[in-house]
Motif scaffolding. Structure first.
Motif, PDB file in Angstrom:
ATOM      1  N   VAL A  27      38.101  51.814  30.480  1.00 33.80           N
ATOM      2  CA  VAL A  27      37.386  50.543  30.490  1.00 33.80           C
ATOM      3  C   VAL A  27      38.415  49.422  30.405  1.00 33.80           C
ATOM      4  O   VAL A  27      39.337  49.483  29.594  1.00 33.80           O
ATOM      5  CB  VAL A  27      36.400  50.465  29.300  1.00 33.80           C
ATOM      6  CG1 VAL A  27      35.605  49.167  29.340  1.00 33.80           C
ATOM      7  CG2 VAL A  27      35.459  51.663  29.309  1.00 33.80           C
ATOM      8  N   PHE A  28      38.278  48.412  31.271  1.00 27.96           N
ATOM      9  CA  PHE A  28      39.255  47.329  31.308  1.00 27.96           C
ATOM     10  C   PHE A  28      38.572  45.972  31.370  1.00 27.96           C
ATOM     11  O   PHE A  28      37.433  45.861  31.807  1.00 27.96           O
ATOM     12  CB  PHE A  28      40.234  47.502  32.482  1.00 27.96           C
ATOM     13  CG  PHE A  28      39.579  47.515  33.841  1.00 27.96           C
ATOM     14  CD1 PHE A  28      39.398  46.344  34.552  1.00 27.96           C
ATOM     15  CD2 PHE A  28      39.169  48.704  34.412  1.00 27.96           C
ATOM     16  CE1 PHE A  28      38.817  46.349  35.803  1.00 27.96           C
ATOM     17  CE2 PHE A  28      38.583  48.724  35.664  1.00 27.96           C
ATOM     18  CZ  PHE A  28      38.404  47.544  36.358  1.00 27.96           C
ATOM     19  N   HIS A  29      39.298  44.935  30.906  1.00 32.84           N
ATOM     20  CA  HIS A  29      38.779  43.560  30.954  1.00 32.84           C
ATOM     21  C   HIS A  29      38.619  43.111  32.402  1.00 32.84           C
ATOM     22  O   HIS A  29      39.491  43.348  33.232  1.00 32.84           O
ATOM     23  CB  HIS A  29      39.757  42.589  30.278  1.00 32.84           C
ATOM     24  CG  HIS A  29      39.826  42.736  28.808  1.00 32.84           C
ATOM     25  ND1 HIS A  29      40.967  43.158  28.171  1.00 32.84           N
ATOM     26  CD2 HIS A  29      38.909  42.516  27.843  1.00 32.84           C
ATOM     27  CE1 HIS A  29      40.751  43.192  26.873  1.00 32.84           C
ATOM     28  NE2 HIS A  29      39.518  42.813  26.645  1.00 32.84           N
ATOM     29  N   PHE A  30      37.501  42.446  32.687  1.00 31.37           N
ATOM     30  CA  PHE A  30      37.296  41.853  34.000  1.00 31.37           C
ATOM     31  C   PHE A  30      36.396  40.636  33.826  1.00 31.37           C
ATOM     32  O   PHE A  30      35.174  40.761  33.814  1.00 31.37           O
ATOM     33  CB  PHE A  30      36.677  42.856  34.974  1.00 31.37           C
ATOM     34  CG  PHE A  30      36.876  42.461  36.404  1.00 31.37           C
ATOM     35  CD1 PHE A  30      38.075  42.714  37.044  1.00 31.37           C
ATOM     36  CD2 PHE A  30      35.873  41.824  37.110  1.00 31.37           C
ATOM     37  CE1 PHE A  30      38.276  42.344  38.365  1.00 31.37           C
ATOM     38  CE2 PHE A  30      36.065  41.453  38.425  1.00 31.37           C
ATOM     39  CZ  PHE A  30      37.260  41.711  39.057  1.00 31.37           C
ATOM     40  N   PRO A  31      36.994  39.445  33.623  1.00 36.53           N
ATOM     41  CA  PRO A  31      36.202  38.236  33.372  1.00 36.53           C
ATOM     42  C   PRO A  31      35.200  37.957  34.494  1.00 36.53           C
ATOM     43  O   PRO A  31      35.513  38.143  35.665  1.00 36.53           O
ATOM     44  CB  PRO A  31      37.246  37.116  33.308  1.00 36.53           C
ATOM     45  CG  PRO A  31      38.535  37.807  33.035  1.00 36.53           C
ATOM     46  CD  PRO A  31      38.425  39.167  33.639  1.00 36.53           C
ATOM     47  N   ASP A  32      34.014  37.530  34.122  1.00 37.80           N
ATOM     48  CA  ASP A  32      32.948  37.232  35.080  1.00 37.80           C
ATOM     49  C   ASP A  32      33.152  35.817  35.623  1.00 37.80           C
ATOM     50  O   ASP A  32      32.924  34.838  34.924  1.00 37.80           O
ATOM     51  CB  ASP A  32      31.594  37.350  34.393  1.00 37.80           C
ATOM     52  CG  ASP A  32      30.432  37.319  35.364  1.00 37.80           C
ATOM     53  OD1 ASP A  32      30.634  36.883  36.517  1.00 37.80           O
ATOM     54  OD2 ASP A  32      29.332  37.720  34.964  1.00 37.80           O
ATOM     55  N   ARG A  34      31.439  34.298  37.835  1.00 36.10           N
ATOM     56  CA  ARG A  34      30.174  33.598  38.092  1.00 36.10           C
ATOM     57  C   ARG A  34      29.801  32.661  36.961  1.00 36.10           C
ATOM     58  O   ARG A  34      29.169  31.640  37.183  1.00 36.10           O
ATOM     59  CB  ARG A  34      29.049  34.609  38.319  1.00 36.10           C
ATOM     60  CG  ARG A  34      29.266  35.487  39.531  1.00 36.10           C
ATOM     61  CD  ARG A  34      28.257  36.592  39.589  1.00 36.10           C
ATOM     62  NE  ARG A  34      28.446  37.450  38.418  1.00 36.10           N
ATOM     63  CZ  ARG A  34      27.693  38.484  38.122  1.00 36.10           C
ATOM     64  NH1 ARG A  34      26.673  38.805  38.882  1.00 36.10           N
ATOM     65  NH2 ARG A  34      27.937  39.201  37.049  1.00 36.10           N
ATOM     66  N   VAL A  35      30.209  32.989  35.738  1.00 29.05           N
ATOM     67  CA  VAL A  35      29.893  32.142  34.580  1.00 29.05           C
ATOM     68  C   VAL A  35      31.139  31.439  34.045  1.00 29.05           C
ATOM     69  O   VAL A  35      31.090  30.806  32.999  1.00 29.05           O
ATOM     70  CB  VAL A  35      29.210  32.952  33.451  1.00 29.05           C
ATOM     71  CG1 VAL A  35      27.874  33.489  33.901  1.00 29.05           C
ATOM     72  CG2 VAL A  35      30.111  34.070  32.944  1.00 29.05           C
ATOM     73  N   GLY A  36      32.256  31.570  34.762  1.00 30.90           N
ATOM     74  CA  GLY A  36      33.491  30.908  34.347  1.00 30.90           C
ATOM     75  C   GLY A  36      34.100  31.475  33.089  1.00 30.90           C
ATOM     76  O   GLY A  36      34.710  30.749  32.303  1.00 30.90           O
ATOM     77  N   GLU A  37      33.972  32.776  32.879  1.00 34.38           N
ATOM     78  CA  GLU A  37      34.519  33.420  31.686  1.00 34.38           C
ATOM     79  C   GLU A  37      36.048  33.350  31.694  1.00 34.38           C
ATOM     80  O   GLU A  37      36.681  33.687  32.694  1.00 34.38           O
ATOM     81  CB  GLU A  37      34.064  34.878  31.647  1.00 34.38           C
ATOM     82  CG  GLU A  37      34.445  35.597  30.385  1.00 34.38           C
ATOM     83  CD  GLU A  37      33.876  37.008  30.332  1.00 34.38           C
ATOM     84  OE1 GLU A  37      33.988  37.612  29.275  1.00 34.38           O
ATOM     85  OE2 GLU A  37      33.335  37.493  31.329  1.00 34.38           O
ATOM     86  N   PRO A  38      36.659  32.893  30.608  1.00 42.81           N
ATOM     87  CA  PRO A  38      38.118  32.800  30.571  1.00 42.81           C
ATOM     88  C   PRO A  38      38.748  34.178  30.386  1.00 42.81           C
ATOM     89  O   PRO A  38      38.090  35.140  30.000  1.00 42.81           O
ATOM     90  CB  PRO A  38      38.372  31.916  29.352  1.00 42.81           C
ATOM     91  CG  PRO A  38      37.214  32.183  28.455  1.00 42.81           C
ATOM     92  CD  PRO A  38      36.041  32.427  29.372  1.00 42.81           C
ATOM     93  N   GLY A  39      40.028  34.254  30.648  1.00 39.02           N
ATOM     94  CA  GLY A  39      40.758  35.500  30.423  1.00 39.02           C
ATOM     95  C   GLY A  39      41.385  36.031  31.692  1.00 39.02           C
ATOM     96  O   GLY A  39      41.083  35.599  32.798  1.00 39.02           O
ATOM     97  N   ARG A  40      42.279  36.997  31.498  1.00 36.09           N
ATOM     98  CA  ARG A  40      43.001  37.615  32.607  1.00 36.09           C
ATOM     99  C   ARG A  40      42.379  38.971  32.916  1.00 36.09           C
ATOM    100  O   ARG A  40      42.052  39.750  32.028  1.00 36.09           O
ATOM    101  CB  ARG A  40      44.460  37.804  32.188  1.00 36.09           C
ATOM    102  CG  ARG A  40      45.339  38.411  33.251  1.00 36.09           C
ATOM    103  CD  ARG A  40      46.788  38.502  32.807  1.00 36.09           C
ATOM    104  NE  ARG A  40      47.053  39.504  31.790  1.00 36.09           N
ATOM    105  CZ  ARG A  40      47.081  40.823  32.010  1.00 36.09           C
ATOM    106  NH1 ARG A  40      46.812  41.306  33.187  1.00 36.09           N
ATOM    107  NH2 ARG A  40      47.366  41.657  31.026  1.00 36.09           N
ATOM    108  N   ALA A  41      42.217  39.248  34.191  1.00 35.71           N
ATOM    109  CA  ALA A  41      41.668  40.541  34.607  1.00 35.71           C
ATOM    110  C   ALA A  41      42.719  41.633  34.447  1.00 35.71           C
ATOM    111  O   ALA A  41      43.865  41.454  34.844  1.00 35.71           O
ATOM    112  CB  ALA A  41      41.204  40.473  36.051  1.00 35.71           C
TER     113      ALA A  41
END
Length: 76
Positions: A27-32, A34-41
């Protein structure tokens, strides 16, 4: 495999979006976006490789993405 932390950066998920790698199952981070979620994929969506991956859109963590590109000689 610990599913409470990212398989790439090893940070906890908290309220951040995540995807499951189609290759290793991590499981890995993947900012959404569509809602402008911050963070690095910490992974990618591979699009357009139905002949190689069997689906149009496939989520892969960064390690599996690199292994896929090396195996088939695809540019980054």
């Amino acid at each position: 495999m610990d599913r409470t932390v990212c398989c790439e950066c090893f940070h906890p998920f908290g309220r951040r979006s995540a995807l499951v790698c189609a290759d290793c199952g991590g499981v890995f981070h993947f900012p959404d976006e569509r809602v402008g979620e911050p963070g690095r994929a910490c992974g990618t969506h591979e699009i357009g490789y139905r002949h190689l991956l069997g689906r149009d859109v496939v989520p892969l963590c960064l390690r599996c993405d690199m292994a896929f590109r090396l195996r088939f000689g695809l540019p980054g």
